[in-house]
Design an enzyme around this catalytic site. Structure first.
Site, PDB file in Angstrom:
ATOM      1  N   TYR A  22       0.575  -1.225  -0.415  1.00  0.00           N
ATOM      2  CA  TYR A  22       0.261   0.038   0.229  1.00  0.00           C
ATOM      3  C   TYR A  22       0.956   1.510  -0.034  1.00  0.00           C
ATOM      4  CZ  TYR A  22      -3.525  -3.824   1.057  1.00  0.00           C
ATOM      5  OH  TYR A  22      -4.762  -4.021   1.584  1.00  0.00           O
TER       6      TYR A  22
ATOM      7  N   HIS B  23       0.090 -12.381   1.737  1.00  0.00           N
ATOM      8  CA  HIS B  23      -1.244 -11.456   0.882  1.00  0.00           C
ATOM      9  C   HIS B  23      -1.556 -12.213   0.598  1.00  0.00           C
ATOM     10  CE1 HIS B  23      -1.739  -6.805  -0.026  1.00  0.00           C
ATOM     11  NE2 HIS B  23      -2.546  -7.499  -0.057  1.00  0.00           N
TER      12      HIS B  23
HETATM   13  N1  LIG Z   1      -5.516  -9.134   1.640  1.00  0.00           N
HETATM   14  C1  LIG Z   1      -6.133  -8.511   0.260  1.00  0.00           C
HETATM   15  O1  LIG Z   1      -6.230  -8.811  -1.112  1.00  0.00           O
HETATM   16  C2  LIG Z   1      -7.109  -7.125   0.495  1.00  0.00           C
HETATM   17  C3  LIG Z   1      -7.705  -6.625  -0.767  1.00  0.00           C
HETATM   18  C4  LIG Z   1      -8.188  -5.109  -0.755  1.00  0.00           C
HETATM   19  C5  LIG Z   1      -8.472  -4.572   0.690  1.00  0.00           C
HETATM   20  N2  LIG Z   1      -7.658  -4.793   1.987  1.00  0.00           N
HETATM   21  C6  LIG Z   1      -8.052  -4.751   2.479  1.00  0.00           C
HETATM   22  O2  LIG Z   1      -9.339  -4.454   3.148  1.00  0.00           O
HETATM   23  C7  LIG Z   1      -9.259  -2.700   3.461  1.00  0.00           C
HETATM   24  C8  LIG Z   1     -10.855  -2.637   3.281  1.00  0.00           C
HETATM   25  O3  LIG Z   1     -11.360  -3.016   1.670  1.00  0.00           O
HETATM   26  P1  LIG Z   1     -11.159  -1.954   0.448  1.00  0.00           P
HETATM   27  O4  LIG Z   1     -10.242  -0.106   1.112  1.00  0.00           O
HETATM   28  O5  LIG Z   1     -11.322  -2.547  -1.061  1.00  0.00           O
HETATM   29  O6  LIG Z   1     -13.245  -1.574   0.690  1.00  0.00           O
HETATM   30  P2  LIG Z   1     -13.933  -1.155   1.572  1.00  0.00           P
HETATM   31  O7  LIG Z   1     -13.151  -0.443   3.097  1.00  0.00           O
HETATM   32  O8  LIG Z   1     -15.199  -1.974   1.245  1.00  0.00           O
HETATM   33  O9  LIG Z   1     -14.089   0.216   1.086  1.00  0.00           O
HETATM   34  C9  LIG Z   1     -13.640   1.536   1.109  1.00  0.00           C
HETATM   35  C10 LIG Z   1     -14.593   2.548   0.642  1.00  0.00           C
HETATM   36  O10 LIG Z   1     -16.085   3.507   1.223  1.00  0.00           O
HETATM   37  C11 LIG Z   1     -16.092   4.065   1.719  1.00  0.00           C
HETATM   38  N3  LIG Z   1     -16.935   4.381   3.247  1.00  0.00           N
HETATM   39  C12 LIG Z   1     -16.355   3.996   4.211  1.00  0.00           C
HETATM   40  N4  LIG Z   1     -16.821   3.733   5.493  1.00  0.00           N
HETATM   41  C13 LIG Z   1     -18.559   3.953   4.636  1.00  0.00           C
HETATM   42  C14 LIG Z   1     -20.103   4.616   5.488  1.00  0.00           C
HETATM   43  N5  LIG Z   1     -19.963   3.811   6.508  1.00  0.00           N
HETATM   44  N6  LIG Z   1     -20.541   5.229   4.323  1.00  0.00           N
HETATM   45  C15 LIG Z   1     -20.143   4.943   2.990  1.00  0.00           C
HETATM   46  N7  LIG Z   1     -19.441   4.782   2.740  1.00  0.00           N
HETATM   47  C16 LIG Z   1     -18.112   4.627   3.085  1.00  0.00           C
HETATM   48  C17 LIG Z   1     -14.555   5.214   2.060  1.00  0.00           C
HETATM   49  O11 LIG Z   1     -14.794   6.137   1.799  1.00  0.00           O
HETATM   50  P3  LIG Z   1     -14.184   7.235   2.573  1.00  0.00           P
HETATM   51  O12 LIG Z   1     -13.023   7.310   2.883  1.00  0.00           O
HETATM   52  O13 LIG Z   1     -15.792   8.439   2.156  1.00  0.00           O
HETATM   53  O14 LIG Z   1     -15.908   7.238   4.049  1.00  0.00           O
HETATM   54  C18 LIG Z   1     -14.199   4.187   0.808  1.00  0.00           C
HETATM   55  O15 LIG Z   1     -14.417   5.310  -0.752  1.00  0.00           O
HETATM   56  C19 LIG Z   1      -8.298  -2.312   2.621  1.00  0.00           C
HETATM   57  O16 LIG Z   1      -8.689  -0.783   3.052  1.00  0.00           O
HETATM   58  C20 LIG Z   1      -7.206  -3.387   3.094  1.00  0.00           C
HETATM   59  O17 LIG Z   1      -7.214  -3.081   4.403  1.00  0.00           O
HETATM   60  C21 LIG Z   1      -6.955  -6.318   1.505  1.00  0.00           C
END
Ligand SMILES: NC(=O)c1ccc[n+]([C@@H]2O[C@H](COP(=O)([O-])OP(=O)(O)OC[C@H]3O[C@@H](n4cnc5c(N)ncnc54)[C@H](OP(=O)(O)O)[C@@H]3O)[C@@H](O)[C@H]2O)c1
Length: 276
Positions: free
Chosen positions: A60, A121
């Site tokens: 990241y 990962h």
């Molecule tokens: N191990 C892996 O391969 C892998 C892959 C992908 C992700 N991850 C991890 O999982 C974490 C989360 O997944 P993600 O970032 O893909 O997606 P997510 O958490 O499902 O979605 C993030 C998005 O949702 C919005 N959001 C968050 N809370 C909200 C709420 N209460 N109401 C409305 N919108 C909201 C955020 O915008 P705002 O900032 O405007 O709130 C952001 O744009 C990642 O950040 C990472 O740490 C791991």
């Protein structure tokens, strides 16, 4: 806040995701320091609200996410043992020496002397898993890593990892949300639950896009909650499941943290299970 307790460790049901922290995508994820103040403010707000589990990865922001998280935690004055940090090794770094080097780099960027949970990962079939675990087992013995785990692993690969790890596998981090349930359907969730391992749901609110139809809205209304909170509550009401939503918006951060306290009834869980 609700917690999961395993291997003598308590971990909150809701953690802080950081996939877009400190970087930009240019044929790969590169560090971008031009928004540091914005990201540090988001991290300070998360710490003030009570987030203690931070999920990150060497990927990241080309490592800059780890730097920002380390800096924010350090500057907050939080006691190290009150914070839980998960970070991950990129699949091209899974050879023995590379794992040790990746770990040193992550520790330096985080300004920490141990990682709470260190995950592979993604699997890499080109590197024998035995070699990776030789390094991970060494890191645990050296006190640099408390728990080891995996991400994006199916049951077959989890079993191989378990056979090579000298300590119980702590977590498997996979996409899991109301809209992405393949890891529940293929038996991964059940296997984690039966083997005392966390299933950490990533992208738990589908990048912020939750389908809001009648069932979802009625359940949200009944709990004076938002649909995003219900989507998270559905996850964390399941045993051994934790979630790591990412938000840089303080009011979303609070909403997401508070979702852990929503008790869904068995009937509501069933209704949500039926949503396609
Ligand atoms: N191990 C892996 O391969 C892998 C892959 C992908 C992700 N991850 C991890 O999982 C974490 C989360 O997944 P993600 O970032 O893909 O997606 P997510 O958490 O499902 O979605 C993030 C998005 O949702 C919005 N959001 C968050 N809370 C909200 C709420 N209460 N109401 C409305 N919108 C909201 C955020 O915008 P705002 O900032 O405007 O709130 C952001 O744009 C990642 O950040 C990472 O740490 C791991």
């Amino acid at each position: 806040m609700k917690y999961e307790t395993l291997n003598d460790t308590q971990i909150p049901k809701i953690g802080f995701g950081s996939a877009r922290l400190g970087g930009r995508f240019v044929g790969g994820i590169l560090a971008d320091r031009s928004h540091d103040e914005f990201f540090l403010a988001a991290l300070r707000s998360a710490l003030n609200l009570g987030y203690i589990h931070f999920d990150t990865a060497e990927l990241y922001g080309g490592g800059h996410a780890e730097e920002l998280i380390g800096r924010a935690i350090h500057e907050s004055g939080a006691m190290r043992e009150k914070i839980f940090v998960t970070t991950k090794i990129w699949p091209t770094h899974l050879a023995y020496k590379n794992v040790l080097r990746s770990c040193e780099n992550s520790l330096r960027r985080l300004q920490m002397d141990y990682i709470d949970s260190y995950l592979i990962h993604w699997p890499n079939p080109l590197v024998p898993m035995r070699e990776t675990f030789r390094a991970l087992n060494q890191l645990v013995k050296d006190g640099k890593v408390r728990h080891v785990g995996v991400s994006n692993f199916d049951v077959k690969r989890i079993k191989e990892a378990q056979s090579l790890s000298e300590t119980p596998l702590f977590a498997n981090q996979v996409p899991y949300s109301l809209t992405r349930r393949s890891h529940a359907k293929d038996g991964t969730l059940e296997y984690c639950q039966q083997n005392n391992m966390l299933l950490t749901g990533y992208t738990p609110i589908n990048h912020g896009h939750i389908a809001v139809e009648q069932t979802m809205q009625s359940i949200a209304d009944a709990h004076h909650a938002t649909p995003h909170q219900i989507a998270l509550a559905w996850l964390v009401n399941q045993p051994r499941v934790i979630a790591i939503p990412m938000s840089f918006n303080p009011s979303h951060q609070k909403e997401n943290l508070d979702a852990a306290d929503i008790e869904l009834t068995p009937a509501e869980m069933n209704q949500l299970n039926q949503l396609g």
